[in-house]
Design a protein around this motif. Structure first.
Motif, short mmCIF file in Angstrom:
data_model
loop_
_atom_site.label_atom_id
_atom_site.label_comp_id
_atom_site.label_asym_id
_atom_site.label_seq_id
_atom_site.Cartn_x
_atom_site.Cartn_y
_atom_site.Cartn_z
N UNK A 1 0.81 -1.21 0.00
CA UNK A 1 0.00 0.00 0.00
C UNK A 1 0.85 1.26 0.00
N UNK A 2 1.93 1.23 0.75
CA UNK A 2 2.83 2.38 0.78
C UNK A 2 3.49 2.61 -0.58
N UNK A 3 3.88 1.52 -1.25
CA UNK A 3 4.49 1.64 -2.57
C UNK A 3 3.50 2.23 -3.58
N UNK A 4 2.24 1.78 -3.52
CA UNK A 4 1.22 2.30 -4.43
C UNK A 4 0.97 3.78 -4.15
N UNK A 5 0.86 4.13 -2.89
CA UNK A 5 0.60 5.53 -2.54
C UNK A 5 1.78 6.43 -2.92
N UNK A 6 2.99 5.95 -2.71
CA UNK A 6 4.17 6.76 -3.06
C UNK A 6 4.24 7.00 -4.56
N UNK A 7 3.99 5.95 -5.34
CA UNK A 7 4.01 6.11 -6.80
C UNK A 7 2.89 7.06 -7.25
N UNK A 8 1.74 6.96 -6.62
CA UNK A 8 0.64 7.85 -6.97
C UNK A 8 0.96 9.29 -6.60
N UNK A 9 1.59 9.48 -5.45
CA UNK A 9 1.95 10.83 -5.02
C UNK A 9 2.93 11.47 -6.00
N UNK A 10 3.78 10.65 -6.59
CA UNK A 10 4.74 11.15 -7.58
C UNK A 10 4.12 11.22 -8.98
N UNK A 11 2.85 10.91 -9.10
CA UNK A 11 2.11 10.88 -10.38
C UNK A 11 2.74 9.90 -11.37
N UNK A 12 3.25 8.82 -10.86
CA UNK A 12 3.88 7.79 -11.69
C UNK A 12 2.82 6.73 -12.00
N UNK A 13 2.02 7.01 -13.03
CA UNK A 13 0.91 6.12 -13.38
C UNK A 13 1.39 4.73 -13.80
N UNK A 14 2.49 4.69 -14.52
CA UNK A 14 3.01 3.40 -15.00
C UNK A 14 3.43 2.52 -13.82
N UNK A 15 4.03 3.11 -12.81
CA UNK A 15 4.45 2.33 -11.65
C UNK A 15 3.23 1.85 -10.85
N UNK A 16 2.22 2.68 -10.70
CA UNK A 16 1.00 2.26 -10.00
C UNK A 16 0.36 1.10 -10.75
N UNK A 17 0.27 1.21 -12.06
CA UNK A 17 -0.33 0.13 -12.84
C UNK A 17 0.53 -1.14 -12.75
N UNK A 18 1.85 -0.98 -12.79
CA UNK A 18 2.74 -2.15 -12.67
C UNK A 18 2.55 -2.83 -11.33
N UNK A 19 2.45 -2.03 -10.26
CA UNK A 19 2.26 -2.61 -8.93
C UNK A 19 0.94 -3.37 -8.84
N UNK A 20 -0.12 -2.79 -9.38
CA UNK A 20 -1.42 -3.47 -9.34
C UNK A 20 -1.38 -4.75 -10.17
N UNK A 21 -0.75 -4.69 -11.34
CA UNK A 21 -0.64 -5.89 -12.19
C UNK A 21 0.25 -6.95 -11.55
#
Length: 122
Positions: free
Chosen positions: A62-82
């Motif tokens: 959850x922290x990794x997803x939130x950190x990537x989202x805070x940085x507006x890193x959409x690709x990383x958020x999608x990669x984490x979810x996938x």
């Protein structure tokens, strides 16, 4: 004490109504697409459950997803979810308050079902 009697006019309709109403004829149903869509929705719900379990069970994830989202890193958020192992197509959007995931599926080349989940983090 006074009593007022009002006479209401009686309306008469000269057109006779039939003593029966015709029965509606419905076309036969074909549950094939409904059945396929239901099975696809079951898959979407399983994938959504996998993601939600990962978010609920792992603070680090959850922290990794939130950190990537805070940085507006959409690709990383999608990669984490996938990376949770889901097989469905998922559209992800987020803002400072929550993350929204829209799981989609197709049957015979047509979009049949979608499942939207919004999880608040602030």
């Amino acid at each position: 004490m006074y009593y007022y009697y009002y006479h209401y006019p009686v309306y008469y309709n000269p057109v006779p109504y039939p003593s029966y109403f015709p029965v509606r004829q419905y076309p036969p149903v074909n549950p094939e697409l409904f059945h396929k869509s239901s099975n696809e929705m079951r898959k979407l719900m399983n994938d959504a459950s996998i993601v939600l379990n990962q978010l609920a069970d792992s603070v680090e994830f959850g922290e990794a997803v939130m950190s990537a989202a805070q940085e507006s890193n959409e690709e990383e958020v999608k990669r984490l979810i996938q990376s949770t192992g889901i097989s469905s197509d998922v559209d992800i959007s987020f803002n400072p308050d929550n993350i929204r995931m829209e799981f989609k599926s197709q049957v015979d080349g047509d979009e049949c079902c979608q499942l939207q989940i919004s999880v608040r983090w602030r």
